[in-house]
Design a protein around this motif. Structure first.
Motif, PDB file in Angstrom:
ATOM      1  N   THR A 174       0.856  -1.191   0.000  1.00  0.00           N
ATOM      2  CA  THR A 174       0.000   0.000   0.000  1.00  0.00           C
ATOM      3  C   THR A 174       0.890   1.237   0.000  1.00  0.00           C
ATOM      4  OG1 THR A 174      -1.469  -1.271   1.430  1.00  0.00           O
ATOM      5  CG2 THR A 174      -1.929   1.087   1.216  1.00  0.00           C
ATOM      6  N   PRO A 175       0.703   2.106  -1.002  1.00  0.00           N
ATOM      7  CA  PRO A 175       1.512   3.324  -1.043  1.00  0.00           C
ATOM      8  C   PRO A 175       1.216   4.204   0.177  1.00  0.00           C
ATOM      9  CG  PRO A 175       0.214   3.043  -3.073  1.00  0.00           C
ATOM     10  CD  PRO A 175      -0.273   2.037  -2.101  1.00  0.00           C
ATOM     11  N   GLY A 176       2.230   4.881   0.670  1.00  0.00           N
ATOM     12  CA  GLY A 176       2.053   5.761   1.819  1.00  0.00           C
ATOM     13  C   GLY A 176       1.308   7.035   1.452  1.00  0.00           C
ATOM     14  N   ASN A 177       1.006   7.812   2.466  1.00  0.00           N
ATOM     15  CA  ASN A 177       0.339   9.101   2.288  1.00  0.00           C
ATOM     16  C   ASN A 177       1.167   9.979   1.339  1.00  0.00           C
ATOM     17  OD1 ASN A 177      -1.531  11.129   2.839  1.00  0.00           O
ATOM     18  ND2 ASN A 177      -0.299  11.961   4.510  1.00  0.00           N
ATOM     19  N   VAL A 179       1.819   9.498  -1.732  1.00  0.00           N
ATOM     20  CA  VAL A 179       2.490   8.748  -2.800  1.00  0.00           C
ATOM     21  C   VAL A 179       1.453   8.334  -3.848  1.00  0.00           C
ATOM     22  CG1 VAL A 179       3.830   6.676  -3.366  1.00  0.00           C
ATOM     23  CG2 VAL A 179       4.274   7.921  -1.236  1.00  0.00           C
ATOM     24  N   GLU A 283       5.603   0.416  -0.145  1.00  0.00           N
ATOM     25  CA  GLU A 283       5.988   1.100   1.108  1.00  0.00           C
ATOM     26  C   GLU A 283       7.372   1.739   1.013  1.00  0.00           C
ATOM     27  OE1 GLU A 283       4.686  -1.892   0.898  1.00  0.00           O
ATOM     28  OE2 GLU A 283       2.885  -1.908   2.144  1.00  0.00           O
ATOM     29  N   ASP A 284       8.204   1.227   0.086  1.00  0.00           N
ATOM     30  CA  ASP A 284       9.562   1.782  -0.053  1.00  0.00           C
ATOM     31  C   ASP A 284       9.593   3.050  -0.896  1.00  0.00           C
ATOM     32  OD1 ASP A 284      10.401  -0.421   1.342  1.00  0.00           O
ATOM     33  OD2 ASP A 284      11.020  -1.558  -0.428  1.00  0.00           O
ATOM     34  N   ALA A 286       8.781   6.868  -1.829  1.00  0.00           N
ATOM     35  CA  ALA A 286       8.430   8.177  -1.273  1.00  0.00           C
ATOM     36  C   ALA A 286       8.001   9.083  -2.423  1.00  0.00           C
ATOM     37  CB  ALA A 286       9.648   8.760  -0.570  1.00  0.00           C
ATOM     38  N   ARG A 464       3.970  15.808   1.697  1.00  0.00           N
ATOM     39  CA  ARG A 464       3.467  15.227   2.950  1.00  0.00           C
ATOM     40  C   ARG A 464       3.443  16.252   4.089  1.00  0.00           C
ATOM     41  NH1 ARG A 464       7.251   9.930   2.560  1.00  0.00           N
ATOM     42  NH2 ARG A 464       8.715  11.634   2.244  1.00  0.00           N
TER      43      ARG A 464
END
Lengths: 467, 207
Positions: A174-177, A179, A283-284, A286, A464
């Motif tokens: 799951t991509p982070g906030n 991304v 997750e890796d 950014a 972010r």
């Protein structure tokens, strides 16, 4: 039958004939045409006295040259006007369906195709434009061709091809906030390089890709060409079918159900062979952007400009030094905080309604930084209408963005939207080549949200911190 | 299309990787409706200063390489945009053969359609040919397509691979469309079959 990939299946369904040396005559379901790469092809047909075999499988639109300012006035640049008028004469003479400049359906060919239901799963789609790979997001085989091939398709509704090799890029997690699909694709290109996909068609797979909406998948497939691949594809699924349902030129009713039943058979079989496989973790990744003049020069927004002296290949070292000089950057410099002059939000990569919503989310209640020119160029007239219905235009205008008409615009500067020398641009487009957005202009490729962040802070910024 | 059989010519070395088609011909020169006349803009940003004067340091502005008909580069030549204006510009400048360790797919195809022969050779051989090229007009390279060899100034031969169909088309100067139309009956049959198998595929009409 041996397990086959999505690409293999669509290929097999479109081979008209395979010649003794292995070249195939491949049938083309949809041919998209624009004003820049078609005039010599139409002229070729005329000179040879050939007909255009299937006008009803062909669609033309003007996008590369069109002004994105007030369209009630005649087009000022004579050569641009001539190219547009030439297309208008050609579509009339050969009976090609056409979305004219003043139609609300006009827009960038790679936005219009999916939006109108002209590009459908399982199809072969070509256009004289390398970003035709965009349509692969529908689960189609879509690739760019040169003008001689445009003429070939016009005359025969086929193209001469050898099968590409299969490559799969899997992104799990799951991509982070903050991304987006753009960050995922920049990370992929940074990883495999601009020739990483040469000779291959890339199928994008994995939970992070499945979790994207159609706009996100189009962003990913769009930039397959920046990874050197001929085409990018995503297997059609329920997200695709819901997107296609009720589009103006999509099959309707019973036909739609039959189409879906067929489209469901196209996904790669379990155990199908891929010549090359890459896996990344969402997750890796950014929020990312490019620092140099090749799309593979990707850095995380928390990163620094790499040092050319660390390169082992002498030719690469020389080229990287040249990039730093061209971009006005220094090795080791923190990329966040570099001031920008222009922000361009648009192009066939990122000009859909979902992209504009991401921009509005960052821009709402903020102001474009002083001294920054920030332009928003929607991908089509319909995207523009939709944005206005949602009140996004008001957010943009209140914040100080320019809200313009649809077209390719500053992605390649064939119309008056260009950078001046040394201007630095945060751009949602797809290419950062020297001079791409205007002679000596400096381009940083990034996502719509990151572009919006740059607009309101006046420098390259980690989005972010703002959401 | 002009036939390509054998070429003996001055070669120019451009030792860069990832030379994109924007660099070969920038977008602002794509507003033409013709195939010819683009040679004067080939490599525009490298060939000319911003004021329009020639950059004397650029190889294609120097004698004898102003008359080069062969161009040698590093990897991934012609990446980026599909614009056929890139091979048109090269051809109009006088280039008939490009040699590199690798090519971008669309550019590679576009070369063949215009009578330009793209030859793929390992990096070390490209570097060796670049050394030959730097000796100028005393060191012409010969490209013999029927025999599939590049002949160096010292007479040594470097063999290269080429797809037999494409070789045939180049040597005969044939038009792809004419060849494909020989199979028109097969295209008709395919269309009938698809109309039966996938009758729901819509056609486009815009009022």
């Amino acid at each position: 039958m041996a397990p086959r990939t999505l690409f293999d299946k669509i290929w097999d369904h479109h081979v008209v004939e395979t010649l003794p040396d292995g070249t195939s005559i491949l049938y083309i379901d949809r041919h998209l045409v624009h004003e820049v790469t078609s005039p010599q092809a139409f002229e070729g047909l005329r000179l040879a006295g050939r007909r255009l075999r299937h006008p009803e499988k062909t669609v033309a639109v003007v996008d590369h040259n069109v002004p994105t300012s007030d369209r009630s006035q005649p087009i000022e640049e004579e050569d641009s006007r001539n190219q547009i008028e030439t297309l208008e004469r050609n579509v009339k003479e050969f009976g090609v369906p056409y979305f004219p400049l003043l139609s609300s359906s006009q827009g960038i060919v790679h936005v219009v195709g999916p939006e109108q239901g002209i590009s459908l799963p399982g199809m072969t789609i070509v256009c004289g434009d390398s970003h035709t790979s965009t349509h692969g997001a529908m689960g189609s085989l879509a690739f760019g061709i040169g003008t001689s091939e445009v003429e070939h398709v016009m005359a025969t509704q086929t193209i001469l091809q050898r099968p590409a090799r299969n490559m799969r890029v899997t992104v799990e997690g799951t991509p982070g906030n903050g991304v987006s699909a753009k960050d995922i694709m920049l990370a992929i290109i940074g990883h495999i390089g601009t020739a990483g996909g040469t000779g291959h068609v890339i199928e994008f797979a994995g939970s992070a890709i499945r979790g994207l909406d159609m706009a996100g998948r189009m962003t990913i497939c769009n930039m397959s060409i920046e990874a050197g691949a001929r085409a990018g594809m995503v297997a059609p699924d329920d997200v695709t079918f819901e997107y296609v349902r009720n589009r103006p030129f999509a099959p309707k009713g019973d036909d739609f159900d039959k189409a879906v039943a067929y489209w469901r058979t196209l996904a790669s079989d379990e155990g199908a062979h891929f010549d090359k496989e890459i896996t990344l973790r969402a997750e890796d990744i950014a929020p990312s952007l490019t620092w140099g003049t090749s799309p593979e020069t990707v850095v995380s927004i928390t990163g620094t400009v790499p040092d050319p002296e660390q390169e082992t290949d002498e030719a690469v070292k020389v080229q990287r030094r040249r990039m730093l000089e061209y971009m006005g950057l220094e090795a080791g410099q923190t990329i966040a905080g570099v001031p920008v002059d222009v922000v361009f939000i648009g192009s066939c990569t990122n000009s859909r309604i979902e992209d504009l919503r991401a921009v509005a989310h960052v821009a709402a209640g903020r102001k474009v930084a002083e001294g920054v020119r920030a332009m928003i160029v929607p991908g089509s007239g319909l995207v523009k209408q939709q944005a206005e219905q949602e009140g996004l235009d008001k957010i943009f205008l209140d914040a100080g963005f320019e809200w313009r008409e649809a077209g390719c615009s500053m992605c390649l500067g064939m119309n008056p939207d260009r950078l001046t020398p040394q201007q630095r641009c945060a751009s949602t487009s797809n290419r950062n080549f020297e001079g791409r957005q205007g002679p000596a202009g400096r381009t940083h490729l990034l996502s719509p949200a990151m572009a919006a962040a740059a607009a309101v802070t006046g420098c390259l910024t980690d989005v972010r911190e703002l959401i | 299309m002009e036939k390509f059989t054998s070429l003996s010519a001055v070669a120019a070395a451009l030792p860069e990787a990832n030379i994109d088609t924007d660099k070969i011909i920038p977008a602002r020169f794509l507003k033409t409706t013709k195939r010819t006349g683009l040679g004067k803009h080939a490599f525009d940003s490298m060939r000319y200063h911003p004021d329009g004067t020639e950059n004397p340091d650029f190889v294609l502005n120097q004698l004898p390489w102003r008359h080069a008909e062969i161009l040698i580069t590093h990897d991934n030549l012609g990446c980026g945009s599909s614009r056929e204006h890139a091979p048109w510009a090269l051809l109009d400048f006088g280039i008939r053969c490009v040699i590199a360790p690798s090519f971008a797919d669309i550019f590679f195809n576009n070369c063949f359609k215009n009578g330009i022969l793209p030859i793929c050779l390992p990096r070390e051989l490209c570097d060796a040919l670049m050394e030959d090229a730097r000796m100028g007009s005393n060191a012409r390279l010969t490209v013999d397509l029927p025999r599939q060899v590049v002949i160096r100034p010292d007479g040594k031969e470097i063999p290269f691979e080429i797809d037999p169909f494409r070789k045939h088309m180049l040597i005969e100067g044939l038009d792809d469309i004419g060849q494909t139309l020989l199979h028109e009956k097969r295209i008709d049959t395919y269309e009938e079959q698809v109309a039966h198998d996938r009758p729901w595929v819509p056609t486009i009409s815009i009022d």
